[in-house]
Write a protein that holds these residues in place. Structure first.
Motif, short mmCIF file in Angstrom:
data_model
loop_
_atom_site.label_atom_id
_atom_site.label_comp_id
_atom_site.label_asym_id
_atom_site.label_seq_id
_atom_site.Cartn_x
_atom_site.Cartn_y
_atom_site.Cartn_z
N ASN A 160 119.63 -9.20 34.38
CA ASN A 160 119.14 -8.80 33.08
C ASN A 160 118.45 -7.44 33.22
N LEU A 161 119.03 -6.40 32.64
CA LEU A 161 118.45 -5.06 32.74
C LEU A 161 117.12 -4.93 32.02
N ASN A 162 116.84 -5.85 31.10
CA ASN A 162 115.59 -5.78 30.35
C ASN A 162 114.44 -6.49 31.03
N ALA A 163 114.70 -7.05 32.19
CA ALA A 163 113.64 -7.82 32.89
C ALA A 163 112.65 -6.91 33.57
N GLU A 206 119.23 1.95 34.92
CA GLU A 206 119.05 1.39 33.58
C GLU A 206 120.34 1.41 32.78
N ASN A 207 121.28 2.26 33.17
CA ASN A 207 122.57 2.32 32.46
C ASN A 207 123.58 1.34 33.03
N GLY A 208 123.15 0.50 33.97
CA GLY A 208 124.03 -0.55 34.51
C GLY A 208 124.85 -0.13 35.72
N ILE A 209 124.72 1.10 36.17
CA ILE A 209 125.45 1.54 37.36
C ILE A 209 124.71 1.04 38.59
N ILE A 210 125.47 0.43 39.48
CA ILE A 210 124.91 -0.05 40.75
C ILE A 210 125.11 1.04 41.79
N ILE A 211 124.04 1.41 42.46
CA ILE A 211 124.08 2.45 43.49
C ILE A 211 123.89 1.81 44.85
#
Length: 167
Positions: free
Chosen positions: A164-167, A75-80
């Motif tokens: 879009n993180l809000n999706a 949710e903080n935008g970090i891709i793992i």
């Protein structure tokens, strides 16, 4: 000057000619298969010089569009990206992604970051990440990564690639 070679037959103790094994010829001339040896001998029997891998022809691989599906996006935008094995194709892909989308925050979780990238290399997954500016961890996502706040840069970088993180 280009090197020429001849594939020869070896004599046995009873003076009869016998073919070298593909492994012997391969070691001497760099053949990777018995078929290469067979063809080289055929060329020689025809009275011609054998030219085996003496020249290089350059070509360009055509560009193509590729897709990358991240394992996890926090949710903080970090891709793992989780990796047990980190093969050449994956390393090349992530370098291309980093070059084309430098603002994406891609981080790796390895089963063992001390594994070598190949049997012949001393470079480990961890060393590769350090060299190319990727953060990494062993086994699980560090809590500090989970607790990081969403930054504008990460949010914008994801938006720029259509996520879009809000999706």
């Amino acid at each position: 000057m280009m090197a020429m070679m001849r594939v020869t037959m070896k004599k046995t103790s009873n003076s009869k000619k016998s073919a070298s094994t593909p492994q012997q010829v391969g070691l001497k001339y760099g053949f990777r298969s018995g078929l290469e040896e067979t063809v080289a001998k055929q060329i020689e029997r025809a009275g011609l010089k054998v030219r085996f891998e003496t020249d290089v022809i350059r070509y360009v691989r055509p560009a193509f569009n590729a897709k990358y599906t991240p394992d996890f996006i926090l949710e903080n935008g970090i891709i793992i990206e989780t990796k047990g094995r980190f093969v050449t194709e994956d390393r090349q892909k992530h370098l291309l992604i980093k070059t084309q989308h430098p603002a994406l925050d891609i981080r790796f979780v390895f089963s063992n970051p001390n594994s070598r990238i190949s049997k012949q290399s001393k470079t480990t997954y961890a060393m590769w990440c350090d060299k190319h500016g990727f953060k990494y961890a062993k086994g699980t996502i560090p809590l500090v990564w989970l607790d990081e706040a969403l930054s504008t840069e990460r949010g914008d970088a994801l938006s720029n690639v259509g996520i879009n993180l809000n999706a």
